[in-house]
Design a protein around this motif. Sequence first.
Motif, PDB file in Angstrom:
ATOM      1  N   SER A   1     -11.783  -0.107  -6.938  1.00 27.18           N
ATOM      2  CA  SER A   1     -10.998  -1.334  -7.097  1.00 27.18           C
ATOM      3  C   SER A   1     -11.624  -2.272  -8.114  1.00 27.18           C
ATOM      4  O   SER A   1     -12.847  -2.415  -8.163  1.00 27.18           O
ATOM      5  CB  SER A   1     -10.882  -2.078  -5.760  1.00 27.18           C
ATOM      6  N   GLU A   2     -10.773  -2.880  -8.898  1.00 29.99           N
ATOM      7  CA  GLU A   2     -11.145  -4.009  -9.746  1.00 29.99           C
ATOM      8  C   GLU A   2     -10.062  -5.064  -9.573  1.00 29.99           C
ATOM      9  O   GLU A   2      -8.878  -4.782  -9.770  1.00 29.99           O
ATOM     10  CB  GLU A   2     -11.264  -3.598 -11.223  1.00 29.99           C
ATOM     11  N   TYR A   3     -10.475  -6.261  -9.176  1.00 26.25           N
ATOM     12  CA  TYR A   3      -9.520  -7.315  -8.875  1.00 26.25           C
ATOM     13  C   TYR A   3      -9.718  -8.531  -9.764  1.00 26.25           C
ATOM     14  O   TYR A   3     -10.717  -8.638 -10.483  1.00 26.25           O
ATOM     15  CB  TYR A   3      -9.652  -7.737  -7.404  1.00 26.25           C
ATOM     16  N   GLY A   4      -8.789  -9.455  -9.690  1.00 30.67           N
ATOM     17  CA  GLY A   4      -8.910 -10.720 -10.391  1.00 30.67           C
ATOM     18  C   GLY A   4      -9.559 -11.760  -9.490  1.00 30.67           C
ATOM     19  O   GLY A   4      -9.559 -11.626  -8.267  1.00 30.67           O
ATOM     20  N   VAL A   5     -10.102 -12.795 -10.083  1.00 31.39           N
ATOM     21  CA  VAL A   5     -10.737 -13.865  -9.314  1.00 31.39           C
ATOM     22  C   VAL A   5      -9.706 -14.502  -8.380  1.00 31.39           C
ATOM     23  O   VAL A   5      -8.612 -14.870  -8.792  1.00 31.39           O
ATOM     24  CB  VAL A   5     -11.333 -14.934 -10.249  1.00 31.39           C
TER      25      VAL A   5
ATOM     26  N   THR B   1      -9.908   6.999 -10.221  1.00 31.30           N
ATOM     27  CA  THR B   1      -8.836   6.044 -10.479  1.00 31.30           C
ATOM     28  C   THR B   1      -9.323   4.632 -10.186  1.00 31.30           C
ATOM     29  O   THR B   1      -9.982   4.400  -9.172  1.00 31.30           O
ATOM     30  CB  THR B   1      -7.618   6.337  -9.570  1.00 31.30           C
ATOM     31  N   THR B   2      -9.010   3.706 -11.063  1.00 28.75           N
ATOM     32  CA  THR B   2      -9.307   2.297 -10.811  1.00 28.75           C
ATOM     33  C   THR B   2      -7.999   1.582 -10.532  1.00 28.75           C
ATOM     34  O   THR B   2      -7.104   1.540 -11.375  1.00 28.75           O
ATOM     35  CB  THR B   2     -10.010   1.647 -12.012  1.00 28.75           C
ATOM     36  N   LYS B   3      -7.899   1.044  -9.330  1.00 32.62           N
ATOM     37  CA  LYS B   3      -6.680   0.346  -8.931  1.00 32.62           C
ATOM     38  C   LYS B   3      -6.892  -1.162  -8.963  1.00 32.62           C
ATOM     39  O   LYS B   3      -8.021  -1.647  -8.871  1.00 32.62           O
ATOM     40  CB  LYS B   3      -6.231   0.804  -7.536  1.00 32.62           C
ATOM     41  N   HIS B   4      -5.780  -1.882  -9.059  1.00 34.06           N
ATOM     42  CA  HIS B   4      -5.831  -3.338  -9.105  1.00 34.06           C
ATOM     43  C   HIS B   4      -5.022  -3.971  -7.979  1.00 34.06           C
ATOM     44  O   HIS B   4      -4.898  -5.185  -7.900  1.00 34.06           O
ATOM     45  CB  HIS B   4      -5.338  -3.829 -10.467  1.00 34.06           C
TER      46      HIS B   4
ATOM     47  N   ALA C   1      -3.636   2.840  -3.853  1.00 35.47           N
ATOM     48  CA  ALA C   1      -3.892   3.682  -5.024  1.00 35.47           C
ATOM     49  C   ALA C   1      -2.605   4.232  -5.610  1.00 35.47           C
ATOM     50  O   ALA C   1      -2.550   4.598  -6.785  1.00 35.47           O
ATOM     51  CB  ALA C   1      -4.822   4.836  -4.652  1.00 35.47           C
ATOM     52  N   MET C   2      -1.550   4.271  -4.804  1.00 36.37           N
ATOM     53  CA  MET C   2      -0.275   4.785  -5.286  1.00 36.37           C
ATOM     54  C   MET C   2       0.363   3.843  -6.297  1.00 36.37           C
ATOM     55  O   MET C   2       1.374   4.187  -6.908  1.00 36.37           O
ATOM     56  CB  MET C   2       0.671   5.029  -4.104  1.00 36.37           C
ATOM     57  N   SER C   3      -0.213   2.665  -6.494  1.00 41.49           N
ATOM     58  CA  SER C   3       0.273   1.755  -7.536  1.00 41.49           C
ATOM     59  C   SER C   3      -0.148   2.245  -8.924  1.00 41.49           C
ATOM     60  O   SER C   3       0.311   1.689  -9.930  1.00 41.49           O
ATOM     61  CB  SER C   3      -0.266   0.341  -7.295  1.00 41.49           C
TER      62      SER C   3
ATOM     63  N   CYS D   1      -7.084  -1.222   2.145  1.00 41.04           N
ATOM     64  CA  CYS D   1      -6.764  -0.249   1.096  1.00 41.04           C
ATOM     65  C   CYS D   1      -6.566   1.170   1.609  1.00 41.04           C
ATOM     66  O   CYS D   1      -5.723   1.907   1.091  1.00 41.04           O
ATOM     67  CB  CYS D   1      -7.844  -0.286   0.016  1.00 41.04           C
ATOM     68  N   VAL D   2      -7.323   1.560   2.633  1.00 39.29           N
ATOM     69  CA  VAL D   2      -7.130   2.900   3.195  1.00 39.29           C
ATOM     70  C   VAL D   2      -5.746   2.996   3.828  1.00 39.29           C
ATOM     71  O   VAL D   2      -4.983   3.933   3.566  1.00 39.29           O
ATOM     72  CB  VAL D   2      -8.237   3.244   4.220  1.00 39.29           C
TER      73      VAL D   2
END
Length: 197
Positions: free
Chosen positions: A56-60, A99-102, A106-108, A137-138
Amino acid sequence: MKHVSLILIDPQVGFCSPYGSLGLSYGTEELSEIDKVIPGIKMALSESYRRHLVKSEYGVGQFTNADFEHPLANLCVPSINDDCKVIDALSSINYHSSTTKHQRSAMSCKGFRSEIENDLELGIRHFVLAGFLLEHCVKSTAIDLFDSLSGSDAEVSVCSDLSASRVQKYTNGTAADTAKALHDLGIKFKSWQSIRG
């Protein structure tokens, strides 16, 4: 275990390490259930025919209602801290994809969906999810994957002893509620031993 594809969700410093955002916010003792499953995940990965890593990588402030002062405002925000790094115990595994999801699921991610399609073409009929956090997320990935495979002969399971969350989520019933919600949808929630046979 040629029929199994193991999908590992968010084995990152932010969720698993005392020095990540979760550990710093809630204390090391809150990570004990998470810490407990890591050796089993490593073993299960070695036994699985296909292995997929999801990070995962998210925004602030993405999950703090734009409260930028919240202790979790920088959870898995790239370049701000070490949250996005995969923990050492699981970083050297030979994954078939990363995969890196935001978003939570993960299906996104188009790339992840392509990996699922590829697994199906390879004859995979059992997709097993493991990782962190169970109720976020799981769960989200499992539900979306289950929905996408509806009508096929493929099975989706969440591994009960390879997925975890903070200790509070067990004491307040959230983890049990998550397991029941998955079961009610038709997603199996069972141990790795029962999955591997």
